[in-house]
Scaffold this motif. Structure first.
Motif, PDB file in Angstrom:
ATOM      1  N   MET A  39       0.860  -1.199   0.000  1.00 46.22           N
ATOM      2  CA  MET A  39       0.000   0.000   0.000  1.00 46.22           C
ATOM      3  C   MET A  39       0.890   1.242   0.000  1.00 46.22           C
ATOM      4  N   LYS A  40       0.762   2.078  -1.038  1.00 45.69           N
ATOM      5  CA  LYS A  40       1.548   3.304  -1.079  1.00 45.69           C
ATOM      6  C   LYS A  40       0.777   4.389  -0.322  1.00 45.69           C
ATOM      7  N   LEU A  41       1.449   5.005   0.646  1.00 49.64           N
ATOM      8  CA  LEU A  41       0.781   6.021   1.458  1.00 49.64           C
ATOM      9  C   LEU A  41       1.227   7.418   1.036  1.00 49.64           C
ATOM     10  N   VAL A  42       0.296   8.361   1.069  1.00 51.74           N
ATOM     11  CA  VAL A  42       0.635   9.741   0.720  1.00 51.74           C
ATOM     12  C   VAL A  42       0.036  10.669   1.770  1.00 51.74           C
ATOM     13  N   GLU A  43       0.683  11.819   1.962  1.00 51.70           N
ATOM     14  CA  GLU A  43       0.116  12.795   2.902  1.00 51.70           C
ATOM     15  C   GLU A  43      -0.981  13.574   2.177  1.00 51.70           C
TER      16      GLU A  43
ATOM     17  N   PHE B  60      -3.074  14.218   7.067  1.00 48.68           N
ATOM     18  CA  PHE B  60      -3.055  12.826   7.521  1.00 48.68           C
ATOM     19  C   PHE B  60      -2.487  11.973   6.398  1.00 48.68           C
ATOM     20  N   LEU B  61      -2.092  10.759   6.767  1.00 52.66           N
ATOM     21  CA  LEU B  61      -1.543   9.833   5.782  1.00 52.66           C
ATOM     22  C   LEU B  61      -2.656   8.894   5.334  1.00 52.66           C
ATOM     23  N   ALA B  62      -2.762   8.667   4.010  1.00 53.49           N
ATOM     24  CA  ALA B  62      -3.829   7.796   3.489  1.00 53.49           C
ATOM     25  C   ALA B  62      -3.282   7.000   2.316  1.00 53.49           C
ATOM     26  N   PRO B  63      -3.935   5.861   1.998  1.00 54.35           N
ATOM     27  CA  PRO B  63      -3.505   5.117   0.811  1.00 54.35           C
ATOM     28  C   PRO B  63      -3.658   5.992  -0.425  1.00 54.35           C
TER      29      PRO B  63
ATOM     30  N   TYR C 229     -16.820  12.538  20.805  1.00 55.24           N
ATOM     31  CA  TYR C 229     -17.246  12.080  19.469  1.00 55.24           C
ATOM     32  C   TYR C 229     -16.638  10.714  19.195  1.00 55.24           C
ATOM     33  N   LEU C 230     -17.463   9.780  18.766  1.00 50.25           N
ATOM     34  CA  LEU C 230     -16.976   8.461  18.355  1.00 50.25           C
ATOM     35  C   LEU C 230     -17.116   8.309  16.851  1.00 50.25           C
ATOM     36  N   ASP C 231     -15.966   8.096  16.190  1.00 48.11           N
ATOM     37  CA  ASP C 231     -15.936   7.743  14.777  1.00 48.11           C
ATOM     38  C   ASP C 231     -15.877   6.211  14.790  1.00 48.11           C
ATOM     39  N   ALA C 232     -17.065   5.556  14.733  1.00 47.98           N
ATOM     40  CA  ALA C 232     -17.147   4.111  15.020  1.00 47.98           C
ATOM     41  C   ALA C 232     -16.486   3.248  13.958  1.00 47.98           C
ATOM     42  N   MET C 233     -16.389   3.776  12.736  1.00 46.27           N
ATOM     43  CA  MET C 233     -15.722   3.048  11.631  1.00 46.27           C
ATOM     44  C   MET C 233     -14.789   4.027  10.955  1.00 46.27           C
ATOM     45  N   SER C 234     -13.546   4.059  11.390  1.00 49.05           N
ATOM     46  CA  SER C 234     -12.744   5.241  11.058  1.00 49.05           C
ATOM     47  C   SER C 234     -11.749   5.051   9.929  1.00 49.05           C
ATOM     48  N   ALA C 235     -11.374   3.818   9.576  1.00 51.95           N
ATOM     49  CA  ALA C 235     -10.390   3.549   8.508  1.00 51.95           C
ATOM     50  C   ALA C 235      -9.088   4.335   8.772  1.00 51.95           C
ATOM     51  N   THR C 236      -8.793   5.384   7.970  1.00 50.84           N
ATOM     52  CA  THR C 236      -7.559   6.164   8.196  1.00 50.84           C
ATOM     53  C   THR C 236      -7.657   7.031   9.456  1.00 50.84           C
TER      54      THR C 236
ATOM     55  N   TYR D 144      -0.029   5.940  13.461  1.00 48.74           N
ATOM     56  CA  TYR D 144       0.880   6.904  12.828  1.00 48.74           C
ATOM     57  C   TYR D 144       0.194   8.265  12.727  1.00 48.74           C
ATOM     58  N   ASN D 145      -1.067   8.251  12.258  1.00 51.10           N
ATOM     59  CA  ASN D 145      -1.801   9.520  12.083  1.00 51.10           C
ATOM     60  C   ASN D 145      -2.009  10.226  13.426  1.00 51.10           C
ATOM     61  N   ARG D 146      -2.318   9.431  14.470  1.00 52.37           N
ATOM     62  CA  ARG D 146      -2.465  10.047  15.796  1.00 52.37           C
ATOM     63  C   ARG D 146      -1.143  10.676  16.228  1.00 52.37           C
ATOM     64  N   ASP D 147      -0.066   9.882  16.190  1.00 51.71           N
ATOM     65  CA  ASP D 147       1.219  10.361  16.713  1.00 51.71           C
ATOM     66  C   ASP D 147       1.707  11.579  15.936  1.00 51.71           C
ATOM     67  N   THR D 148       1.411  11.632  14.646  1.00 54.69           N
ATOM     68  CA  THR D 148       1.944  12.710  13.810  1.00 54.69           C
ATOM     69  C   THR D 148       1.044  13.938  13.791  1.00 54.69           C
ATOM     70  N   TYR D 149      -0.278  13.707  13.809  1.00 54.47           N
ATOM     71  CA  TYR D 149      -1.176  14.842  13.528  1.00 54.47           C
ATOM     72  C   TYR D 149      -2.164  15.184  14.643  1.00 54.47           C
TER      73      TYR D 149
END
Ligand code: SAM
Length: 375
Positions: A1-5, A13-16, A56-63, A93-98
């Motif tokens: 999976m190639k990730l991009v900001e 955030f970082l996402a596929p 707030y709960l993002d119950a299905m959050s993916a990235t 990663y997204n939590r720690d970075t952003y």
């Protein structure tokens, strides 16, 4: 999976990486991200800026993009959950970075929603939200936000699946998108009222392949009963454009007063207002304020503004007419939509465009009067 900001709103955030043509991450990517849902997410941020949610709960959050944005852009404590263990390293990663204080959980959405409560709960599954609404109805203290992408079952083109999921019968006709939205609202109400809770739609819309609803929940059997009083049926004639609505849980039998045909019942579904104008006004104000910021806050601002303005002016009828369909039925060439609306208003009726379709019109004029302005 190639990730991009990626940057959405004020949040990075970082996402596929998306497939350039399909706009989707390549199939097989362990984490889901769809850039085309930016407008859906922008409305979430805008809505939360108008509400008093502290958790707030993002119950299905993916990235985690939605929760990270809620935390960064609304200052609300956000929990991002996903059942897939493949999503967790990217969430971390997204939590720690952003978004350093974001809470991450790796649970089935129903499990976490049965155990904990949040002011606002967001359900954004693949396809139908139906299996999650029972738990969400207890988990959400104040607000419940729901996305459904199974528009074919909701709108009647996959009838059996729609009946299985929503225990309601839609009709697949020219106003199927509004019908799907009202079937989803009706089902959400059914899942919420059994807990003696009231429910009121704050803002609802259908767009492309999804339906999005924002609900305010309250407590008390009386409030639940009030919500139930907006449930009922739409009775549609198969032969002509006539339709009528009926409140109540028992579908009545109706005959078309225009052509004598037996009407077909669609429902049970929500017949009340799908949005509150004061909330839409507040969202419009917030969008306007965001334009004065040095950094753009909403990438989809022009589209949201147009959507909000159309929804703001939509009449509160439970169906709309496609005036091209009516023109074909009466064998006339369609004139411009604004002309039709003006003519209806000049004749003393209320009339508006709809956000569901470019050729849709809502009006309180009877069919005879609509025919007069079209022919
Ligand atoms: N909310 C995300 C966004 O705005 O980009 C997209 C969510 S994606 C449509 C659906 C996610 O739900 C997937 O990441 C999937 O792993 C997760 N999921 C599916 N079933 C689940 C369940 N029962 N409990 C929790 N997460 C689930």
């Amino acid at each position: 999976m190639k990730l991009v900001e990626v940057k959405e709103g004020k949040t990075k955030f970082l996402a596929p990486e998306m497939d350039e043509n399909l706009n989707f991450p390549p199939s097989g990517a362990p984490v889901f991200f769809n850039k085309r849902m930016e407008l859906n997410r922008d409305t979430t941020i805008l809505m939360l800026k108008c509400l008093d949610a502290e958790s707030y709960l993002d119950a299905m959050s993916a990235t985690g993009v939605r929760g990270i944005r809620v935390f960064n852009e609304c200052g609300i404590n956000a929990t991002v959950n996903d059942k897939s263990s493949g999503a967790i390293p990217l969430l971390e990663y997204n939590r720690d970075t952003y978004a350093p204080v974001l809470e991450i959980t790796n649970r089935d959405a129903n499990a976490i929603m049965h155990e904990r409560r949040f002011d606002a709960v967001d359900i954004d599954p693949f396809g139908t939200p139906a299996p999650f609404l029972n738990a969400a109805a207890g988990c959400a203290k104040k607000y419940l936000f729901i996305t459904a992408t199974d528009t074919a079952p909701l709108c009647g083109s996959h009838l059996k699946a729609g009946i299985r999921r929503y225990f309601a019968r839609p009709i697949n006709n020219e106003y199927h998108s509004e019908m799907g939205l009202r079937i989803l609202l009706g089902y959400a109400v059914r899942e919420i009222v059994k807990y003696d809770r009231g429910v009121e739609p704050l803002f609802s819309f259908a767009r492309e392949h999804f339906v999005r609803i924002y609900l305010k929940l309250s407590y008390g059997a009386g409030k639940a009963d009030k919500a139930i009083s907006s449930i009922g049926y739409i009775h549609q004639c198969k032969k002509c454009p006539y339709r009528t609505e009926q409140k109540g849980l028992l579908a009545e039998t109706h005959t078309c007063p225009e052509c004598g045909e037996k009407l077909t019942a669609a429902g049970p579904l929500w017949l009340g207002a799908v949005s509150r104008t004061d909330i839409i006004d507040e969202m419009l104000t917030k969008i306007n304020q965001s334009k004065t910021e040095s950094e753009p806050m909403f990438g989809t601002a022009p589209k949201i503004e147009k959507l909000l303005n159309t929804c703001r002016n939509e009449l509160e009828t439970s169906t709309f007419y496609d005036y091209h369909v009516l023109s074909r039925y009466w064998k006339v060439s369609p004139v411009a939509i604004d002309t039709v609306i003006e003519r209806l208003k000049d004749a003393g009726y209320r009339a508006s465009r709809v956000h569901y379709a470019g050729t849709g019109i809502k009006t309180d004029a009877p069919l005879d009067e609509i025919r007069k302005v079209l022919t």
